[in-house]
Design a protein around this motif. Structure first.
Motif, PDB file in Angstrom:
ATOM      1  N   LYS A 172       0.714  -1.212  -0.161  1.00 26.07           N
ATOM      2  CA  LYS A 172       0.160  -0.085  -0.052  1.00 26.07           C
ATOM      3  C   LYS A 172       0.900   1.345   0.005  1.00 26.07           C
ATOM      4  CE  LYS A 172      -4.108   1.752   0.523  1.00 26.07           C
ATOM      5  NZ  LYS A 172      -5.195   1.561  -0.505  1.00 26.07           N
ATOM      6  N   GLU A 173       1.835   1.088   0.726  1.00 29.10           N
ATOM      7  CA  GLU A 173       2.773   2.330   0.810  1.00 29.10           C
ATOM      8  C   GLU A 173       3.563   2.699  -0.384  1.00 29.10           C
ATOM      9  OE1 GLU A 173       4.486   3.719   4.276  1.00 29.10           O
ATOM     10  OE2 GLU A 173       6.488   4.150   3.422  1.00 29.10           O
ATOM     11  N   GLY A 219       0.447   2.593  -3.482  1.00 27.40           N
ATOM     12  CA  GLY A 219      -0.738   3.630  -3.367  1.00 27.40           C
ATOM     13  C   GLY A 219      -2.103   3.074  -4.250  1.00 27.40           C
TER      14      GLY A 219
END
Ligand SMILES: Cc1ncc(C[n+]2csc(CCOP(=O)(O)OP(=O)(O)O)c2C)c(N)n1
Ligand code: SF4
Lengths: 188, 577
Positions: free
Chosen positions: B242-243, B246
């Motif tokens: 997710k980091e 995104g």
């Protein structure tokens, strides 16, 4: 944007407490926070690394190379080791204390010379003699709080918030020395 | 208000809120703080058990007894607990039963990097995997309900970065869980063949229902952001992905990693041109997808070794480099963990090294006796192996070899699984010498009490196992208790016992330097009598080093234990206040 702070030191120096004071101060400001610690083996005098990240939303608890806004180092060789994690434009705040790691004690390797210049020729370095300041504050164990003081100055979180967390985290009988230690760092 | 909480503390909170009343565990990094946090809740009975097998059985018994129960361990702890766990899968539960197992990718404090998900599949147990502290609490709470709904023990898989990260958690009140009525039900709980054959049928039916559940549960979530790239992931890898990525990719986040859904995964794959599986360690989800005939990308892009990072994921999927950074242009010394200043084990290893013995080692702070300069440990496999492996070595190489061989094992480890090896030595006529490093605590994992310390997990006084009597009771006639800091005497005893034609146990007794009850005072200082012979450097004490070609003792590191005073041949080291 998240703000990434990395705290490094030698097992037993109190880096964990520092990261918790930082973490608890930041939540009071309404941010999302993540803090990554490693327990176990690393407590026994090895390199210790903790990450503190805060912002609107934090996903990964870890910080990669070139990502730290601030590196707070409790020992100068550990500051050097962590240097690749600093973001362009970030700052390393380092205690000038030197602690020999085992390969140096056994004579297998040398403690690198002139680390201060090697770091400051590449990135921004604020060097602090936190041990002397902690001694002056009346408790040599408050090295970590001196360093938090220096770091606090480099964030947008107001002075009072830090003092509030320290009051909540530090036992009554050490409070005076720790508040003094924080001020020494903050006003450096 | 939300609270900043360690993943492990959040698991404990979840158990508390679910109305758990019994928790039995054996410590092990990175799982230990779960049980340590359970102690904060007076409503819960908590114990440190002698080992994971016992802990698991206590929890299973509590569940049969109608309570919600939990047991927590590190990944290798599940190897020890595996026996009861495989069969508890057949019996199912009465009160909800949850087993928390913490993997250690990157081996921050472990002897291997095994992937616990294989156990879920092998034992046919439903497994959940949270990604952060908030999920640690929520998933734990749900796990108890799921356990009862499906009549199965549930495993929660954690990893170092989830267990040892702090994140925000919302606290809720404790649920009032009523103890279930106890009813004898031998068809369900007596696992002899006639009953077990029938229970196996139940297990297979249950797994089918669990797969249906996996298709619809909100533990598995989909987030569609793109029709080009999809990512299937779970646990901490989800946070890294997710980091790193995104909303440029879609996600199928699996909160339940066993059994895995089929339709949900197929649908997700159909919606995307390319699908990556991002999972640390083994290709567990990947193999499931490939067995379904899905064209996914996994370990050809991602390593099976160590931990992932957002940067590694970004590079693998988008071939994008992470931020620029300043490099270190020389080799710098590493800083490995060392025994503390004042550690009692240092004295033992100093003597073993001096005598040039082969040391069959074990797991604990004393494993650090393998590192220079003491460098005296020859092998370390798993808890307890020091004793039994030494018997094997002696049987392989004969009695002369055995006279140069010792086992070293900590007090907690001896109770965990050293005692059975010692019984083997007696029963099968071994002549081994076993040194029990009795530092009055479980040091390595952060100072937990154990059956030899005389205190329970809540620090209540209790009966203390007497190691001397225990060794004698199993048939060891030569049992000596000695203080390793008395170097001369200790050396004499080790020599005598290794030479004896009988098995022997030496109990090296001196408490861990970090215990509150240990009060060394002052600091050691090197005086003008020093002839720079550097005998004291052989101790590998972190407080003693060489500065400007002279040996010095760092006051901030020395705790005044005085071991170096005993080593110096010229009496040059003195104690100062
Ligand atoms: C099966 C298993 N469970 C738990 C652990 C984690 N662990 C490593 S050493 C240790 C105990 C060490 O205590 P002790 O034997 O008393 O030695 P000390 O560290 O105090 O010297 C534990 C619990 C492990 N490695 N393997
Ligand atoms: S914690 Fe205790 S037993 Fe472990 S290295 Fe330190 S002094 Fe030794």
């Amino acid at each position: 944007m998240t703000k990434n702070i990395m705290i490094v030191g030698v097992g037993g120096q109190g880096t964990l407490l520092a990261s918790r004071i930082l973490g608890n101060t930041v939540i009071g400001e309404g941010y999302d926070v993540k803090l990554s610690e490693v327990h176990g083996m690393s407590q026994r005098g090895g390199s210790v690394v903790t990450y503190v990240k805060y912002g609107d939303k934090v996903y990964s608890p870890i910080i990669g190379q070139g990502e730290a806004d601030i590196i707070l180092a409790f020992e100068i060789l550990e500051a050097y080791r962590a240097m690749p994690y600093l973001k362009k434009g970030g700052v390393i705040i380092a205690n000038s204390q030197k602690i020999d790691p085992m390969p140096v004690i056994t004579g297998a390797m040398k403690y690198p010379e002139d680390i201060e210049n090697k770091i400051s020729s590449k990135v921004d370095l604020v060097e602090v003699d936190a041990l002397s300041l902690a001694e002056k504050a009346g408790n040599i164990k408050s090295v970590n709080v001196v360093l938090i003081g220096v770091m606090a100055k480099n964030t947008d979180i107001p002075y009072e918030k830090w003092v509030e967390t320290i009051k909540k985290t530090v036992p009554e009988k050490f409070l005076d020395a720790n508040l003094k230690a924080f001020d020494y760092g903050y006003n450096l | 208000m939300k609270k900043l909480m360690l993943g492990n503390a959040a698991v404990a909170r979840g158990a508390y809120e679910a109305g758990v009343t019994v928790v039995a565990s054996y410590p092990g990094t990175p799982s230990t703080e779960i049980t340590e946090n359970i102690v904060k809740y007076d409503e819960i009975y908590a114990e440190w058990s002698p080992n994971e097998k016992v802990a698991g059985e206590v929890a299973i018994g509590a569940s049969i007894g109608g309570a919600r129960a939990m047991s927590c361990m590190k990944h290798v702890g599940l190897n020890v607990m595996a026996d009861p766990v495989f069969t508890a899968s057949y019996t199912g539960v009465s009160g909800g039963l949850v087993l928390c197992v913490a993997d250690d990718p990157g081996m921050h404090s472990s002897q291997n990097e095994q992937d616990s998900r294989h156990y879920a599949k092998a034992a046919k147990l439903l497994m959940l995997e949270p990604s952060d502290s908030s999920e640690c609490k929520e998933f734990t709470k749900k796990a108890f309900k799921i356990s009862e709904d499906f009549d199965t023990p549930v495993i929660i898989r954690l990893s170092t970065r989830v267990s040892h990260s702090q994140g925000l958690v919302d606290e809720k009140d404790r649920e009032n869980y009523e103890l279930k009525d106890y009813e004898k039900n031998s068809a369900k709980y007596v696992m002899m063949p006639g009953n077990a054959i029938k229970r196996h049928v139940v297990v297979e039916e249950r797994t089918k229902k669990e797969i249906e559940f996996a298709e619809t549960t909100d533990l598995n979530t989909t987030e569609i952001n793109s029709d080009k790239i999809g990512v299937i992931t779970s646990g901490i890898s989800y946070m890294y992905a997710k980091e790193a990525l995104g909303d440029r990719v879609s996600y199928l986040k699996l909160g339940m990693v066993y059994p895995l859904p089929e339709k949900l995964i197929k649908d997700f794959c159909e919606k995307h041109e390319k699908v990556y599986i991002i999972e640390e360690l083994d290709p567990f989800i990947e193999e499931h997808c490939k067995a379904l005939g899905l064209d996914v990308i996994g370990k050809e892009k991602f390593t099976m070794l160590g931990e992932y990072t957002p940067a590694l994921i970004k590079k693998a999927i988008f071939d994008e480099d992470s931020n620029e950074f300043a490099t270190i242009d020389e080799q710098i010394p590493i800083r490995p963990p060392v025994m503390c200043a004042g550690c009692p084990h240092r004295a033992t290893f100093y003597v073993l090294k001096k005598l040039g013995l082969v040391v069959s080692g074990d797991i604990g702070c004393y494993t650090l006796g393998a590192a220079a300069p003491l460098a005296s440990v020859d092998s370390t496999i798993c808890m307890g192996a020091s004793v039994s492996a030494a018997l094997g070595m002696a049987k392989a190489r004969g009695n002369e070899f055995n006279k140069k061989l010792v086992s070293v094992i900590g007090d907690s480890t001896f109770i965990h699984s050293g005692i059975t090896g010692l019984i083997d030595i007696v029963y099968n006529k071994g002549n081994n010498t076993v040194i029990i490093l009795d530092n009055s605590i479980t040091g390595m994992t952060g100072h937990q009490d154990n059956p030899t310390t005389g205190f329970t997990i809540r620090k209540e006084p209790t009966k203390q196992v007497d190691l001397e009597l225990l060794a004698k009771a199993v048939g060891i006639e030569r049992v000596v208790v000695a203080d390793p800091f008395d170097l001369k005497n200790f050396e004499r005893i080790v020599k005598e016992e290794t030479q004896a034609d009988e098995p022997s146990v030496i109990i090296a007794q001196r408490p861990c330097a970090l215990l509150k009850t240990v009060k060394y005072t002052g600091h050691c200082k090197i005086g003008p009598e020093c002839k720079n012979c550097r005998m004291c450097m052989k101790l590998g004490c972190p407080a003693i080093s060489v500065k400007d070609d002279k040996v010095v003792i760092d006051e901030t590191q020395c705790n005044g234990c005085g071991l170096c005073i005993n080593v110096c041949p010229f009496g040059a080291i003195h104690k100062e206040d």
